[in-house]
Design an enzyme around this catalytic site. Structure first.
Site, short mmCIF file in Angstrom:
data_model
loop_
_atom_site.label_atom_id
_atom_site.label_comp_id
_atom_site.label_asym_id
_atom_site.label_seq_id
_atom_site.Cartn_x
_atom_site.Cartn_y
_atom_site.Cartn_z
N ARG A 61 -43.50 -4.32 2.03
CA ARG A 61 -44.54 -3.24 2.80
C ARG A 61 -44.32 -3.69 4.52
O ARG A 61 -44.63 -3.03 5.26
CB ARG A 61 -46.00 -3.24 2.38
CG ARG A 61 -46.32 -1.97 2.61
CD ARG A 61 -47.82 -1.73 2.03
NE ARG A 61 -48.31 -2.33 0.92
CZ ARG A 61 -48.76 -3.19 0.92
NH1 ARG A 61 -49.53 -4.08 1.84
NH2 ARG A 61 -49.40 -3.82 -0.37
N TYR A 115 -50.37 21.55 17.25
CA TYR A 115 -49.72 21.40 15.95
C TYR A 115 -50.76 21.74 14.81
O TYR A 115 -51.76 20.99 14.83
CB TYR A 115 -48.87 20.20 15.57
CG TYR A 115 -48.17 20.37 14.35
CD1 TYR A 115 -47.20 21.49 14.20
CD2 TYR A 115 -48.30 19.31 13.40
CE1 TYR A 115 -46.24 21.38 12.98
CE2 TYR A 115 -47.64 19.40 12.22
CZ TYR A 115 -46.59 20.21 12.11
OH TYR A 115 -45.63 20.18 10.88
N ASP A 187 -48.77 13.89 21.24
CA ASP A 187 -47.58 14.31 20.18
C ASP A 187 -46.38 14.89 21.10
O ASP A 187 -46.48 15.85 21.65
CB ASP A 187 -47.92 15.68 19.42
CG ASP A 187 -46.97 16.17 18.49
OD1 ASP A 187 -45.90 15.90 18.49
OD2 ASP A 187 -47.41 16.67 17.29
N LYS A 212 -37.62 15.54 13.32
CA LYS A 212 -37.03 16.66 14.17
C LYS A 212 -35.85 15.97 14.88
O LYS A 212 -34.83 16.03 14.18
CB LYS A 212 -38.22 17.03 15.20
CG LYS A 212 -39.36 17.64 14.32
CD LYS A 212 -39.30 18.83 13.35
CE LYS A 212 -40.63 18.93 12.66
NZ LYS A 212 -41.75 18.88 13.13
C1 LIG Z 1 -43.18 18.88 12.64
C2 LIG Z 1 -44.12 18.50 13.69
C3 LIG Z 1 -45.11 17.59 13.30
C4 LIG Z 1 -44.93 16.71 11.99
O1 LIG Z 1 -43.82 16.16 11.48
P1 LIG Z 1 -43.65 16.11 10.09
O2 LIG Z 1 -42.79 14.79 10.18
O3 LIG Z 1 -43.16 17.30 9.30
O4 LIG Z 1 -44.94 15.49 9.29
C5 LIG Z 1 -45.99 17.19 14.28
N1 LIG Z 1 -45.99 17.62 15.59
C6 LIG Z 1 -45.13 18.74 16.13
C7 LIG Z 1 -45.27 19.08 17.25
C8 LIG Z 1 -44.32 19.07 14.72
O5 LIG Z 1 -43.08 20.07 15.21
#
Ligand SMILES: *Cc1c(COP(=O)(O)O)cnc(C)c1O
Length: 398
Positions: A61, A115, A187, A212
């Site tokens: 872990r 988000y 974010d 992403k």
């Molecule tokens: C997709 C996304 C997330 C979340 O990511 P996941 O890997 O899908 O949980 C958070 N913030 C933004 C701006 C996103 O586009």
């Protein structure tokens, strides 16, 4: 590979980061260390324990060189970061960061364009644990500053908003938070550290959905939080207590994606600009929400603060509403319909601008009815993508 190459250009750090010879041996990439159990030399060795830091075999872990190399590479990418914690998704990274900076009784300020799952976390789980959330307009600094109270311990930022693309003055928002003793979490998925060095701009914790741009191939889910030494230690402890760990297979894929992220983003950014410019001239489009585009909402702040962009932007349609939008979207051949973005393949997702866009200056929503589309431009030839959009607009009119 020696550590500490942070004075080199970001594109170079993408290639060199995390490549320590003790983790890779003679191979270019760290092997996939798939293991739960780490063996000790003796009972004395076991009793001596291990430092709680990346780079020390302890138990699955706490990771292996595969995960450590990825975390290390992400740390090298983010100026001001001393460490990075990996999470099984971007949402898990947002949750991990917020649970690190908050405690029951605290007030959290969240940008209104956050988000959607971030909103849900604040309005659901965090509320149940006695944390109050106040949402703020990211373009109104005075109203934001007036929201702080004795109990405000953290702010959650996102710029641009990942649907509506408002760019906020993050350095000012983070400075106001710091002056009032609140931690700022951002974010930073849209720009990544390549396009927006968030810690250097005053944020305390920079979160990314690695699903992403870093993954880049629509084949994995992961998140990260990077921070200076103090916050990193607390992020790490919180993630360990919650049992967060990512698989070495996924870490290996993410590291592979990271190496090419610079060239992929450069391509997608240029292609997105070309396509957004083409869309701006179309009668079917009321508004292009693409801060990289001169004259678009948020462009001035984007040009001031950002060092790069990506392939994600939105448009508001001029007329025809959701029925016309459905005809357009369904006629597209090269753009898939789906959530997520940042993969090599182009995507669209419809959304309702009237519900979500509250602050786009001059957005002429009165002329349309708010039917909007988000585009994620991938690595196809942009001229083919434009031809696809053109035939879909023709299908929309029929
Ligand atoms: C997709 C996304 C997330 C979340 O990511 P996941 O890997 O899908 O949980 C958070 N913030 C933004 C701006 C996103 O586009």
């Amino acid at each position: 590979m020696a550590k500490g190459g942070k004075d080199r250009a970001a594109g170079t750090r993408l290639v060199t980061g995390g490549r320590r010879s003790e983790w890779t041996g003679a191979a270019v990439n760290p092997p996939v260390w798939r293991t739960s159990t780490h063996l000790y030399e003796s009972s004395a060795d076991l009793a001596a324990g291990r430092p709680n830091a990346d780079g020390h075999f302890y138990y699955g872990r706490r990771g292996t060189p595969t995960q450590w190399a990825l975390a290390d590479a992400l740390t090298e990418l983010e100026p001001g970061a001393e460490g990075t914690v990996l999470y099984p998704s971007g949402v898990a990274a947002i949750a991990g960061a917020l649970l690190t900076v908050l405690k029951p009784g605290d007030v959290l300020l969240v940008t209104d364009n956050a988000y959607e799952p971030t909103r849900n976390l604040a309005n659901g789980f965090l509320k149940r644990f006695g944390i109050e959330t106040r949402f703020f307009d990211p373009l109104d600094l005075d109203a934001y500053a007036a929201l702080f109270c004795e109990r405000t311990s953290a702010v959650m930022l996102e710029s641009p908003g990942s649907l509506t693309m408002e760019v906020s003055d993050v350095p000012a928002l983070a400075r106001i938070a710091r002056e009032r003793g609140a931690a700022s979490v951002i974010d930073n998925t849209w720009a990544s550290a390549l396009g927006f060095p968030a810690l250097a701009h005053g944020c305390d914790i920079s979160v990314m959905s690695l699903t992403k741009h870093v993954g880049g191939h629509s084949d994995l889910m992961m998140g990260s939080a990077s921070a200076g030494a103090e916050w990193h230690a607390r992020l790490r402890l919180c993630a360990q207590q919650l049992g967060n760990v990512v698989s070495p297979d996924d870490a290996s894929l993410a590291l592979r994606g990271l190496r090419t992220m610079g060239v992929r983003l450069a391509h997608s950014t240029a292609a997105a600009l070309k396509i957004a410019t083409w869309l701006e001239a179309r009668a079917e489009v009321a508004r292009v929400l693409c801060p990289m585009l001169p004259g678009a909402p948020g462009h001035d702040l984007w040009a001031r603060d950002f060092t790069g962009g990506c392939g994600l932007f939105s448009v508001v349609l001029a007329k025809g509403g959701i029925e016309a939008r459905a005809r357009f979207v369904d006629a597209l051949e090269l753009f898939g319909i789906g959530y997520s973005w940042g993969g090599y393949e182009s995507l669209v997702v419809p959304f309702e601008a009237k519900r979500t866009i509250t602050r786009v200056p001059d957005a002429d929503l009165a002329s349309g009815d708010g039917a909007a589309i988000r585009f994620s431009v991938g690595l196809e030839d942009p001229d083919d993508l434009i031809a696809d959009l053109e035939q879909a607009f023709a299908a929309m009119e029929n």
